[in-house]
Design a protein around this motif. Structure first.
Motif, PDB file in Angstrom:
ATOM      1  N   ILE A   1     -10.637 -23.023  -7.577  1.00 56.07           N
ATOM      2  CA  ILE A   1     -11.269 -23.615  -6.394  1.00 56.07           C
ATOM      3  C   ILE A   1     -10.212 -24.052  -5.382  1.00 56.07           C
ATOM      4  CG2 ILE A   1     -12.597 -25.634  -5.617  1.00 56.07           C
ATOM      5  CD1 ILE A   1     -14.290 -25.194  -8.178  1.00 56.07           C
TER       6      ILE A   1
ATOM      7  N   THR B   1      -9.991 -22.676  -1.546  1.00 54.35           N
ATOM      8  CA  THR B   1      -9.969 -23.604  -0.412  1.00 54.35           C
ATOM      9  C   THR B   1      -8.937 -23.205   0.632  1.00 54.35           C
ATOM     10  OG1 THR B   1     -10.699 -25.407  -1.861  1.00 54.35           O
ATOM     11  CG2 THR B   1      -9.691 -26.039   0.231  1.00 54.35           C
TER      12      THR B   1
ATOM     13  N   ALA C   1     -17.321 -20.302  -5.331  1.00 53.88           N
ATOM     14  CA  ALA C   1     -16.606 -20.733  -4.128  1.00 53.88           C
ATOM     15  C   ALA C   1     -16.131 -19.525  -3.326  1.00 53.88           C
ATOM     16  CB  ALA C   1     -15.417 -21.619  -4.511  1.00 53.88           C
TER      17      ALA C   1
ATOM     18  N   VAL D   1     -16.062 -24.521   1.749  1.00 52.04           N
ATOM     19  CA  VAL D   1     -15.767 -23.883   0.457  1.00 52.04           C
ATOM     20  C   VAL D   1     -15.460 -24.936  -0.595  1.00 52.04           C
ATOM     21  CG1 VAL D   1     -14.135 -22.402  -0.775  1.00 52.04           C
ATOM     22  CG2 VAL D   1     -14.977 -21.727   1.482  1.00 52.04           C
TER      23      VAL D   1
ATOM     24  N   GLY E   1     -17.470 -25.718  -4.011  1.00 53.06           N
ATOM     25  CA  GLY E   1     -16.757 -25.586  -5.281  1.00 53.06           C
ATOM     26  C   GLY E   1     -16.539 -26.923  -5.971  1.00 53.06           C
TER      27      GLY E   1
END
Length: 444
Positions: free
Chosen positions: A172, A176, A219, A378, A382
């Motif tokens: 995640i 990001t 994600a 995102v 996530g």
């Protein structure tokens, strides 16, 4: 040798930080995100990050740069959230256990406040963005290489003994920064740098797939969907994403496909239901202590968990949700402030992006607002499945939005200031003219 190189480079950074506080902040960000001391031997356990933080703060005060400190909505919410965590710690059900996590979170928020204040100007701003992308991107490239080398048979993990060691956390975190990679690629003028960032972007996607993390895969889907919806050339973007992801997914072993296929059968998955039990326990702790919660990570303590739900406490593990971690640790008030911080950052970036046609606003500012908003979205999706509320990466993105909002607001000030000055000159001139006319009349 590795230790000597690290110590020598750190010493140079500290020397630069004495005169230039922002050099210390970049070093602090590097140690926080990449944790290079964890990969060394002799300096492992040496509090280099504490030394760097101390030198940076001292230089920030002594240099007088602290006089430029200004509260904005995002900075105010960060400070307010930190203050509320202190209150929650004072009423913690297990102060000894929560103190470790409380201290870590407060130090993180202090660092984030400094990022929001010191990332002033395009050079500093981009230096911090590059630090985030390079630090996480390095491990993403390494993870992609591991996936190729093992034919995807094993999970990609982060650096041991760090917050990103867990494969879910790492995946995640990489998802990001995907929008930030695209932003830097768009801003870079040199073709070689642009090609390098494109390669990092592709490797990052492969690393996400290689983590075998269902949360990270969701994600990635969220990023793809958000990017496709807002893209101008939708079919080209869709083709590019398929070109990268399809071969990578086809390359993965059958057990990866089986694991991802269970996303739609979450209620039958013991791991997911254990998380649901933890969410319920955190909610019940917050309901029992609505103002301050039970204290950070106290829901992990079996006795405290059993005090609200004996049956679920036997099955529950970590909350695996930034929202329920904050809810159980600091109550409904803490969660409200935390969500307000997200909302303020999202709305600020949206406002800057909508001002993209304003000629007084530098184009790079609206572009970063666009990609930062994507990055936050995102992570917000996530983060619902991981305990990453203390991770510096997404908080730096929020801090950069805060710094950007102040710079974007300052763009309009010269025009407004000139207008006020013109009005004041007009009224002063008119007053002076009346005085002269009055003196003339009296003379006559």
């Amino acid at each position: 040798m590795r230790d000597l190189i690290l110590l020598g480079f750190t010493a140079l950074c500290l020397a630069a930080a004495i005169r230039h506080p922002f050099a210390g902040l970049l070093t602090w960000a590097w140690f926080t995100l990449m944790t290079p001391h964890q990969a060394a031997y002799g300096v492992y356990g040496v509090p280099l990050n504490v030394i760097i933080a101390g030198v940076t703060i001292a230089s920030y005060i002594v240099s007088g740069e602290i006089s430029k400190f200004r509260f904005d909505p995002i900075t105010a919410l960060i400070v307010l959230f930190g203050g509320w965590l202190m209150i929650a710690q004072a009423f913690s059900l297990s102060p000894e256990n929560s103190a470790v996590y409380h201290d870590r979170f407060i130090k993180t928020l202090l660092f984030i406040v400094l990022c929001a204040q010191m990332a002033a100007g395009k050079l500093r701003f981009h230096a911090l963005v590059w630090t985030v992308v390079a630090s996480i991107g390095f491990f993403a490239a390494k993870g992609a290489a591991f996936t190729f080398a093992t034919l995807g048979q094993y999970r990609v993990q982060g650096l041991p003994n760090t917050i990103l060691e867990d494969n879910n956390h790492f995946g995640i975190a990489v998802a990001t920064i995907l929008p930030l990679i695209l932003y830097l690629r768009e801003e870079s003028a040199r073709p070689l740098v642009r090609r390098g960032l494109l390669a990092m972007f592709c490797l990052a996607i492969i690393a996400i797939i290689g983590t075998h993390s269902r949360g990270a895969f969701l994600a990635l889907i969220a990023f793809s969907g958000f990017f496709w919806i807002r893209a101008k050339h939708k079919f080209a973007i869709l083709g590019g994403l398929i070109l990268v992801t399809a071969p990578a997914i086809a390359f993965m072993p059958g057990k990866w496909t089986e694991r991802m296929s269970t996303i739609g059968e979450a209620t039958q998955d013991a791991s997911f239901m254990g998380r649901v039990d933890a969410w319920v326990i955190n909610y019940k702790l917050a309901a029992a202590h609505p103002m301050t919660g039970a204290g950070l990570r106290n829901s992990y303590e079996k006795e405290i968990a059993q005090s609200v739900d004996i049956e679920r406490a036997e099955r529950a593990k970590a909350a695996h949700s930034i929202y329920f971690e904050v809810l159980g640790g600091s109550g409904f008030v803490g969660l409200f402030i935390y969500l307000s911080l997200f909302a303020a950052a999202f709305l600020s970036s949206w406002r800057i992006y909508l001002s993209r046609n304003n000629q007084r606003l530098a184009p790079w500012k609206s572009r970063f607002a666009y990609y930062a908003q994507m990055s936050l979205t995102v992570f917000a999706i996530g983060g619902a499945s991981v305990s990453l509320e203390m991770w510096d990466g997404y908080l730096i993105v929020i801090a950069l939005i805060g710094a950007l909002s102040k710079m974007a607001g300052a763009d309009a000030k010269p025009v407004g200031h000139a207008l006020r000055e013109a009005r004041q000159r007009y009224w002063r001139g008119r007053k002076r003219l009346k005085q002269l006319l009055g003196e003339t009349e009296n003379t006559v």
